[in-house]
Design an enzyme around this catalytic site. Sequence first.
Site, PDB file in Angstrom:
ATOM      1  N   TYR A  25       0.842  -1.304  -0.044  1.00 29.11           N
ATOM      2  CA  TYR A  25       0.143  -0.134   0.067  1.00 29.11           C
ATOM      3  C   TYR A  25       1.094   1.190   0.003  1.00 29.11           C
ATOM      4  O   TYR A  25       0.622   2.195   0.930  1.00 29.11           O
ATOM      5  CB  TYR A  25      -0.948   0.044   1.166  1.00 29.11           C
ATOM      6  N   GLN A  28       1.752   4.071  -5.206  1.00 30.86           N
ATOM      7  CA  GLN A  28       1.026   3.239  -6.553  1.00 30.86           C
ATOM      8  C   GLN A  28      -0.151   2.325  -5.930  1.00 30.86           C
ATOM      9  O   GLN A  28      -1.403   2.236  -6.371  1.00 30.86           O
ATOM     10  CB  GLN A  28       1.972   2.441  -7.212  1.00 30.86           C
ATOM     11  N   ASP A  83      10.826  -3.404  -6.353  1.00 32.78           N
ATOM     12  CA  ASP A  83      11.352  -4.639  -7.139  1.00 32.78           C
ATOM     13  C   ASP A  83      12.200  -5.355  -6.540  1.00 32.78           C
ATOM     14  O   ASP A  83      11.721  -6.729  -6.443  1.00 32.78           O
ATOM     15  CB  ASP A  83      12.118  -3.758  -8.225  1.00 32.78           C
ATOM     16  N   HIS A 108       4.920  -3.239 -13.077  1.00 36.45           N
ATOM     17  CA  HIS A 108       6.484  -2.929 -13.716  1.00 36.45           C
ATOM     18  C   HIS A 108       6.774  -4.445 -14.152  1.00 36.45           C
ATOM     19  O   HIS A 108       6.615  -5.375 -13.173  1.00 36.45           O
ATOM     20  CB  HIS A 108       7.327  -2.356 -12.915  1.00 36.45           C
ATOM     21  N   GLY A 134       1.227   7.084  -8.285  1.00 37.30           N
ATOM     22  CA  GLY A 134       0.035   6.722  -7.787  1.00 37.30           C
ATOM     23  C   GLY A 134      -0.988   7.860  -7.508  1.00 37.30           C
ATOM     24  O   GLY A 134      -2.116   7.736  -7.507  1.00 37.30           O
ATOM     25  N   GLU A 231      14.932  26.428 -12.641  1.00 35.76           N
ATOM     26  CA  GLU A 231      14.237  26.622 -14.042  1.00 35.76           C
ATOM     27  C   GLU A 231      13.959  25.612 -14.868  1.00 35.76           C
ATOM     28  O   GLU A 231      13.224  25.626 -15.928  1.00 35.76           O
ATOM     29  CB  GLU A 231      14.970  27.844 -15.052  1.00 35.76           C
TER      30      GLU A 231
END
Length: 363
Positions: A25, A28, A83, A108, A134, A231
């Site tokens: 949780y 995402q 991952d 992914h 997410g 910038e």
Amino acid sequence: MAKMFYDKDADLNVLKGKKVAIVGYGIQGRGQALNLRDSGVEVVVAQRPGGKNYDLAIQDGFKPVSAEEAAQKADIIQILTQDHLQAEIYQKDIAPYLKPGKALLFSHGFNIHFGYIKPPKDIDVFMVAPKGPGALVRTQFLQGGGVPCLVAIYQDATGKALQLALAHAKAIGGTRAGVIQTNFKEETETDLFGEQAVLCGGLSELIRAGYETLIEAGFQPEMAYFECQHEVKLIVDAIFAEGISGMHRRVSDTAEYGDYSRGKRIIGKESRTAMKQILKEVQSGAFAKEWMEENRKGRPNYNKMRQACDSHPIEKVGTELRGMMQWIQGGQSLAANPKANLKKGKGAKPAPKGKKKAKVAAR
């Protein structure tokens, strides 16, 4: 050209009677779980107790369970942890409960593509990957829009994997914007290459190199920061909205000419050669192996490099200057704010209609 799907191509009824487990949780996981629930999908959240994400899931009205319990209960198991954690969680808590008719879902392709997770042949394995964080997936959904998604099918045991993928994409708002069909290999390799060569590695080093060049030439740190980091957002926002050519129309002619005549001296043959080497390391699995080994050893190089990044002079001057800019915190994008309240009806308000786009000031 890539194949595109929209709302009309997806049927939410495909998910009727199915339970989706969200394992992890984080940002995402939260965005997708809330959108799925609002779309009428039954969701079970798997999150370890004792952390802020566990507490957040409870605040959002879920009753978090273990990954093991979620895998037993769910028909579709979506792994949304980092991952390097996914393979261990899969082997320990998910694999024992996979049976024909169930499905594995990813956002992914790292662990599937590089073989760290090897699912049984009799289940569907597919991907729905929003091209945004997410929190943005959630706020766009609340505003009636959506974040574009990628879909990919790795295994189609039931013959309905694509239908399931598109239904999931619709439930999180992706088909409102458009869904592009790809495959696990393409998504994984382009994603890793983009992060390393352009979006994170390339851009970060370009900013620091520009800053250091101006400092070494005797310019004030504040001026170097504004020019080489502050910038960047103005330029990126313009590119995001209208492409590189559109950005050129928003800056001064002097800046545009400087782009055409000097840019290739910065990103020249040496840079392009390095990019090709980085892509080879991604495609061969060398980077994946290096990253997994780095985690196995307790991240010694990662921690050292993070400390070096945090202690760079641009971070000190940047912190001081950003403290002067109240609008950065007051008007911070929800897409970058994991603490944003993303419950139903409490997202960001749509931008007022009819206002003209701001122009990047010409110098």
